[in-house]
Enzyme design. Sequence first.
Site, mmCIF file in Angstrom:
data_model
loop_
_atom_site.group_PDB
_atom_site.id
_atom_site.type_symbol
_atom_site.label_atom_id
_atom_site.label_comp_id
_atom_site.label_asym_id
_atom_site.label_seq_id
_atom_site.Cartn_x
_atom_site.Cartn_y
_atom_site.Cartn_z
ATOM 1 N N LEU A 116 22.112 30.226 -30.042
ATOM 2 C CA LEU A 116 23.411 30.922 -30.067
ATOM 3 C C LEU A 116 23.031 32.410 -30.171
ATOM 4 C CD1 LEU A 116 26.401 31.207 -30.723
ATOM 5 C CD2 LEU A 116 25.998 30.832 -33.159
ATOM 6 N N SER A 117 23.945 33.106 -29.438
ATOM 7 C CA SER A 117 23.789 34.579 -29.321
ATOM 8 C C SER A 117 22.550 35.392 -29.211
ATOM 9 C CB SER A 117 24.436 35.209 -30.676
ATOM 10 O OG SER A 117 25.003 36.322 -30.724
ATOM 11 N N ALA A 118 21.883 35.860 -30.302
ATOM 12 C CA ALA A 118 20.472 36.414 -30.146
ATOM 13 C C ALA A 118 19.662 35.316 -29.915
ATOM 14 C CB ALA A 118 20.380 37.116 -31.203
#
Length: 488
Positions: A160-162
Amino acid sequence: MRFVTVRRVFRRTALAAALGALAAGVTVIAPPVPVAAAAAGGTLQQVTNFGSNPGNLAMYEYAPTDLPANAPLVVALHGCTQSASDYHAHSGWQKFADQWGFAVVYPQTSSANNSMSCFSWFDATKNTRGKGEAASIVQMIDHATAQYGSDRRRIFVTGLSAGGGMTANLLADYPDVFAGGAVDSGLPAQCATTVIAASSCQYGSQNLTPKQWGDKVRGSYPGYTGPWPRVAIWQGTSDTTVRPVNGTELRDQWTDVWGISQTPSSTRDMPGGTTESIYNDSAGKPAVAHFSISGMAHGLAVDPGSGAEQCGTTGTYYIDSICSSYHTAKFWGLDGSGSGSLPGPSGVAVTGTTDDGVSLSWNSVSGAASYNVYRDGTKVGSPTDTSYTDTGLSAGTSYRYTVAAVDSTGAVGAASSPVTATTTGAEPAPTCYTDNNYNQVKAGRAHQSLGHTYANGSHQSLGLYNLAVTHTLKETSPGYFVLADSGC
């Protein structure tokens, strides 16, 4: 979820405000007590001494108590300010590890590596093959596969995300390790190679051609020619932290790597306002899947509930819309629907319907000993011929079916194209519930976030989370509720 930590960037008012909201809103669950070389038995445990660990990461793992030998392995990367245990608790991966029999490794970074505990997707000294965090994660995989006897041909990574940005980098760095990946609200592989360049990737288009994006993958492991990982991409259309263009750029990048068109082979509507676009390889098997979730902000898509396609729990950056982990696992074939070499049956058709049944037929597949029939993702039959009648259904209700061939060893091939069948008879009358917002949440029909209440499924706003606000909710399908104040 913010993951750029340059002081110059912090000075930007919008970014600083978002960082403050993020730091205030995320609940970080304390990790378990470390144990040396733990054999996870139905609990999340930390493993120490898994390797030289050049990236200074922590390793956590989960496996069901009855994990079979030669099972798949999933690597799951949390987002900024989160932890391994936080991601394990909310993402839904535990449910499918228990149900379908695979282990999960959760790498964890810390504020010692990055002030917001972000994986270093933007740092070429840490996210490239053989270096830093990427090398530590591969050491975790080596440790886990030796511990569990995992199938090295079925190792997958998601984040997720980073963690999504690092996932894309890992797929590019180690296509010889990973059979597939899933990038949730993340960035294309090697979009940024310095911290300074990271915000440009997050907030805008890089104006690169598909070939230029593909070259970033091919350049990550020079000389490698395939096979390439199968990649699922999840992106909300209202994401202001990682702009939706990143999902498009990921699509361009991985379709180019596969040498296939950027025009989808098929599209369909899914729950939670989701549109799925599939890009098939030359053999007609899905190679890239792009899931666009209408109106979803930055986060991981979850769908709390006990249904077959539901998973996870809501929280900051865990958004109630659709169970992305379920559909990712299906895309990878972790449910057994795609581990064999047999193709998906062609000609799947609905041959009849009654008030409580659906009849199907399909063309035979050479080498098939039997067939698995799936209704809405759950196996409901295993006939040896090319027809099947599903019974015990609800009247006036639509169901989605796929069929997969099974060879004499029990290996399940690729799933067929889906067909939808609707039983005859009147649709059952919906059930309505009138109550205050507090009780709607307590009963599992709604959820609250930051003092406001939202209907489960539709995510419609019900106003403030308190006893003084009352609404009527109509359950239009199991676990899916809509406002019905004007009448049920």
